[in-house]
Structure formats: C-alpha cells, structure tokens
Write a protein that holds these residues in place. Structure first.
Motif, PDB file in Angstrom:
ATOM      1  N   GLN A 263      -5.508  -1.256 -11.516  1.00  0.00           N
ATOM      2  CA  GLN A 263      -6.054  -1.801 -10.280  1.00  0.00           C
ATOM      3  C   GLN A 263      -5.604  -0.996  -9.064  1.00  0.00           C
ATOM      4  OE1 GLN A 263      -4.400  -3.474 -12.665  1.00  0.00           O
ATOM      5  NE2 GLN A 263      -5.124  -5.588 -12.869  1.00  0.00           N
ATOM      6  N   LEU A 264      -4.359  -0.537  -9.070  1.00  0.00           N
ATOM      7  CA  LEU A 264      -3.851   0.258  -7.959  1.00  0.00           C
ATOM      8  C   LEU A 264      -4.485   1.643  -7.943  1.00  0.00           C
ATOM      9  CD1 LEU A 264      -0.067  -0.692  -8.080  1.00  0.00           C
ATOM     10  CD2 LEU A 264      -1.807  -1.547  -6.497  1.00  0.00           C
ATOM     11  N   ALA A 265      -4.629   2.241  -9.098  1.00  0.00           N
ATOM     12  CA  ALA A 265      -5.261   3.561  -9.174  1.00  0.00           C
ATOM     13  C   ALA A 265      -6.704   3.498  -8.671  1.00  0.00           C
ATOM     14  CB  ALA A 265      -5.216   4.075 -10.606  1.00  0.00           C
ATOM     15  N   TYR A 266      -7.385   2.387  -8.934  1.00  0.00           N
ATOM     16  CA  TYR A 266      -8.760   2.215  -8.461  1.00  0.00           C
ATOM     17  C   TYR A 266      -8.838   2.194  -6.937  1.00  0.00           C
ATOM     18  CZ  TYR A 266     -13.229  -0.150  -7.576  1.00  0.00           C
ATOM     19  OH  TYR A 266     -14.479  -0.486  -7.107  1.00  0.00           O
ATOM     20  N   LEU A 267      -7.839   1.606  -6.277  1.00  0.00           N
ATOM     21  CA  LEU A 267      -7.847   1.495  -4.823  1.00  0.00           C
ATOM     22  C   LEU A 267      -7.379   2.769  -4.124  1.00  0.00           C
ATOM     23  CD1 LEU A 267      -6.384  -2.108  -4.403  1.00  0.00           C
ATOM     24  CD2 LEU A 267      -8.783  -1.413  -4.236  1.00  0.00           C
ATOM     25  N   ALA A 268      -6.655   3.621  -4.843  1.00  0.00           N
ATOM     26  CA  ALA A 268      -6.132   4.849  -4.233  1.00  0.00           C
ATOM     27  C   ALA A 268      -7.275   5.737  -3.754  1.00  0.00           C
ATOM     28  CB  ALA A 268      -5.265   5.604  -5.234  1.00  0.00           C
ATOM     29  N   GLY A 269      -7.132   6.264  -2.551  1.00  0.00           N
ATOM     30  CA  GLY A 269      -8.157   7.124  -1.971  1.00  0.00           C
ATOM     31  C   GLY A 269      -9.199   6.379  -1.164  1.00  0.00           C
ATOM     32  N   GLN A 270      -9.140   5.043  -1.138  1.00  0.00           N
ATOM     33  CA  GLN A 270     -10.091   4.266  -0.354  1.00  0.00           C
ATOM     34  C   GLN A 270      -9.563   4.053   1.066  1.00  0.00           C
ATOM     35  OE1 GLN A 270     -11.779   0.746  -2.140  1.00  0.00           O
ATOM     36  NE2 GLN A 270     -11.503   1.524  -4.236  1.00  0.00           N
ATOM     37  N   GLN A 271     -10.492   3.856   1.982  1.00  0.00           N
ATOM     38  CA  GLN A 271     -10.146   3.661   3.384  1.00  0.00           C
ATOM     39  C   GLN A 271      -9.904   2.180   3.666  1.00  0.00           C
ATOM     40  OE1 GLN A 271     -13.100   4.174   6.769  1.00  0.00           O
ATOM     41  NE2 GLN A 271     -11.858   6.009   7.084  1.00  0.00           N
ATOM     42  N   LEU A 272      -8.860   1.905   4.458  1.00  0.00           N
ATOM     43  CA  LEU A 272      -8.533   0.529   4.822  1.00  0.00           C
ATOM     44  C   LEU A 272      -9.507   0.027   5.880  1.00  0.00           C
ATOM     45  CD1 LEU A 272      -6.495  -1.816   4.445  1.00  0.00           C
ATOM     46  CD2 LEU A 272      -5.212  -0.854   6.368  1.00  0.00           C
ATOM     47  N   GLN A 273     -10.146  -1.113   5.611  1.00  0.00           N
ATOM     48  CA  GLN A 273     -11.138  -1.685   6.517  1.00  0.00           C
ATOM     49  C   GLN A 273     -10.578  -2.815   7.370  1.00  0.00           C
ATOM     50  OE1 GLN A 273     -14.164  -0.292   6.838  1.00  0.00           O
ATOM     51  NE2 GLN A 273     -13.488   1.206   5.311  1.00  0.00           N
TER      52      GLN A 273
ATOM     53  N   PRO B  64      10.782  -3.726  -3.150  1.00  0.00           N
ATOM     54  CA  PRO B  64       9.611  -3.677  -2.264  1.00  0.00           C
ATOM     55  C   PRO B  64       8.430  -2.930  -2.854  1.00  0.00           C
ATOM     56  CG  PRO B  64      11.389  -2.280  -1.436  1.00  0.00           C
ATOM     57  CD  PRO B  64      11.964  -3.087  -2.540  1.00  0.00           C
ATOM     58  N   VAL B  65       7.248  -3.307  -2.381  1.00  0.00           N
ATOM     59  CA  VAL B  65       6.007  -2.602  -2.681  1.00  0.00           C
ATOM     60  C   VAL B  65       5.781  -1.612  -1.536  1.00  0.00           C
ATOM     61  CG1 VAL B  65       3.517  -2.838  -2.990  1.00  0.00           C
ATOM     62  CG2 VAL B  65       5.074  -4.590  -3.909  1.00  0.00           C
ATOM     63  N   VAL B  66       5.533  -0.342  -1.863  1.00  0.00           N
ATOM     64  CA  VAL B  66       5.399   0.702  -0.852  1.00  0.00           C
ATOM     65  C   VAL B  66       3.969   1.224  -0.854  1.00  0.00           C
ATOM     66  CG1 VAL B  66       6.253   2.929  -0.026  1.00  0.00           C
ATOM     67  CG2 VAL B  66       7.823   1.331  -1.177  1.00  0.00           C
ATOM     68  N   LEU B  67       3.275   1.052   0.267  1.00  0.00           N
ATOM     69  CA  LEU B  67       1.905   1.540   0.421  1.00  0.00           C
ATOM     70  C   LEU B  67       1.930   2.796   1.294  1.00  0.00           C
ATOM     71  CD1 LEU B  67       1.758  -1.659  -0.049  1.00  0.00           C
ATOM     72  CD2 LEU B  67      -0.557  -1.468   0.843  1.00  0.00           C
ATOM     73  N   ASP B  68       1.427   3.884   0.748  1.00  0.00           N
ATOM     74  CA  ASP B  68       1.440   5.168   1.441  1.00  0.00           C
ATOM     75  C   ASP B  68       0.059   5.430   2.043  1.00  0.00           C
ATOM     76  OD1 ASP B  68       1.666   7.737   2.348  1.00  0.00           O
ATOM     77  OD2 ASP B  68       2.357   8.589   0.450  1.00  0.00           O
TER      78      ASP B  68
ATOM     79  N   GLN C  93      -1.534   6.201  -2.061  1.00  0.00           N
ATOM     80  CA  GLN C  93      -0.879   5.726  -3.273  1.00  0.00           C
ATOM     81  C   GLN C  93      -0.130   4.442  -2.966  1.00  0.00           C
ATOM     82  OE1 GLN C  93       1.445   9.406  -3.900  1.00  0.00           O
ATOM     83  NE2 GLN C  93       0.550   9.530  -5.940  1.00  0.00           N
ATOM     84  N   THR C  94       0.126   3.672  -4.021  1.00  0.00           N
ATOM     85  CA  THR C  94       1.005   2.513  -3.927  1.00  0.00           C
ATOM     86  C   THR C  94       2.139   2.709  -4.923  1.00  0.00           C
ATOM     87  OG1 THR C  94      -0.820   1.052  -3.305  1.00  0.00           O
ATOM     88  CG2 THR C  94       1.184   0.011  -4.157  1.00  0.00           C
TER      89      THR C  94
ATOM     90  N   GLN D  79      -9.778  -5.033  -2.774  1.00  0.00           N
ATOM     91  CA  GLN D  79      -8.738  -5.558  -1.917  1.00  0.00           C
ATOM     92  C   GLN D  79      -7.466  -5.769  -2.715  1.00  0.00           C
ATOM     93  OE1 GLN D  79      -9.085  -9.847  -0.777  1.00  0.00           O
ATOM     94  NE2 GLN D  79     -11.106  -9.700  -1.746  1.00  0.00           N
ATOM     95  N   MET D  80      -6.363  -5.883  -1.994  1.00  0.00           N
ATOM     96  CA  MET D  80      -5.069  -6.133  -2.612  1.00  0.00           C
ATOM     97  C   MET D  80      -4.272  -7.042  -1.696  1.00  0.00           C
ATOM     98  SD  MET D  80      -2.035  -3.430  -3.649  1.00  0.00           S
ATOM     99  CE  MET D  80      -2.241  -2.514  -2.125  1.00  0.00           C
TER     100      MET D  80
END
Length: 218
Positions: free
Chosen positions: A155-165, A100-104, A83-84, A192-193
């Motif tokens: 846009q954030l909900a779309y990225l949630a659950g994806q693996q960081l490359q 701040p923006v918090v990336l979990d 989640q973000t 990407q974000m």
C-alpha cells in the motif's frame, strides 16, 4: 509464529507489533512481558526511543494540534510523497509500531508518532535514518534488530511518487478512552493514508475514515 503481512488489498489497514499481529480484522495477542520499557534505560535518553536525532513533542486535543501544526502541514500540499519509512524488526520481519512513521516529501520529512490513548507527536527532519537504532533496554535483552525500511508494505509503495492533494485532521469522538484522539490523513492523487492511534501504537489505514471520526480539513 511466523510474521504475517497485510493483504494485497490497498485499502486494508496495516497494524503490526512486536508480539502482536493484527490482520484482516482478526487480532491475536501474544505475551509482552519480555518487551522492554522504552522509557527506562541507563544508556539512552528516555525521550529519544534510541532513535538518533529524535525528540518527540507530545500534544493532545484538536485545538492544540491544529494551532501548532496546521500551517506547516498545509505547506506540504502539492509536494510529492517520495517514500514512507517504517522501523522494521528484522528478527521477526515485522513493523515495529511503537516507532514514528516518517513521510519523505522530497526535502521535508514529517515524523508522526502516537502514544497512550490520545497523545500525538509531530516533528520534522530530526531522525537520522542512516544511523543505527538502539531501542532502550535492547542492549541488555537483545530482543530487537531494528532498521528503517522504505515502503515495506504494498500500500505504501503504491502511494510513493504521488502528489499530496490535501491534509486532514481526524478527531475521534467515540465515547471511550480514546475520545479526542487526533489522526492525520493524507489525500494523494490516487489514494490516501491515515496515521492513526492503534491504542498506544501507530496504525496505518488506507481507506475512508470510519464512523467515530470527525473530519477537519486544513
């Protein structure tokens, strides 16, 4: 004026501020004289932003930021962005972009915050998201009702659950006051974000870095 929200285009930048709305490339600025100084308060430590547990660590310049944070940022690669979290002003239903923006990343919470033209704070696992936020000055002025929200933009909900490359540092090389500013770009499975300095506030971009940025892969 009612709050505006980002387009459903997943590549559009999101940058919303109390008293400022930016949407579809058109900026509308409202008076900010009633906005309290976040660094002056008799009740909250000046560096905490009124956020429980948070102590920013302001740094500038690509060499310094890379030396301090490269190893730990690279360590996130392969992890899942769960989640973000963004701080939300519930009074006018908008992103409070000074916070701040918090990336979990499921156990590792990365906290990114931009300030002034080129200062960046990167901290880890310090913010207590379940605690109330008492923005400095707000107790007297009653301007904000603030709470953390998970993935409040599509846009954030779309990225949630994806693996960081991959993680990249983007250095701004334009010839203006923001020269040398460093943004952080996250490349995921299908998107990407970038958390970037929007001139003394945080901004989110979801497309390839534009002209004026040099890309430094970690």
């Amino acid at each position: 004026m009612p709050a505006q929200h980002p387009s459903h285009n997943p590549n559009q930048a999101c940058r919303f501020r109390r008293k400022t709305v930016v949407s579809s490339g058109i900026s509308t600025y409202f008076p900010v004289a009633d906005r309290p100084d976040p660094f002056v308060s008799d009740h909250v430590h000046v560096s905490s932003f009124g956020i429980a547990g948070y102590e920013p660590d302001w740094q500038t310049g690509l060499p310094t930021i890379r030396a301090l944070y490269e190893s730990r940022l690279v360590g996130l690669v392969g992890k899942t962005l769960a989640q973000t979290f963004l701080l939300w002003d519930e009074n006018d239903d908008s992103w409070f972009v000074d916070a701040p923006v918090v990336l979990d990343f499921r156990g590792d919470r990365l906290e990114l915050n931009h300030w002034k033209f080129d200062e960046l704070s990167i901290t880890w696992n310090s913010i207590q998201l379940d605690e109330p936020v008492n923005w400095p000055g707000d107790r007297e002025m009653g301007l904000f009702k603030l709470a953390w929200r998970a993935d409040p933009f599509e846009q954030l909900a779309y990225l949630a659950g994806q693996q960081l490359q991959a993680v990249q540092l983007l250095e701004y090389v334009g010839q203006d006051a923001a020269h040398g500013m460093v943004a952080v770009n996250f490349v995921l499975d299908n998107g990407q974000m970038t958390v970037v300095n929007g001139l003394d506030e945080n901004s989110l971009h979801f497309s390839d870095p534009g002209k004026g940025f040099e890309i430094h892969s970690l």
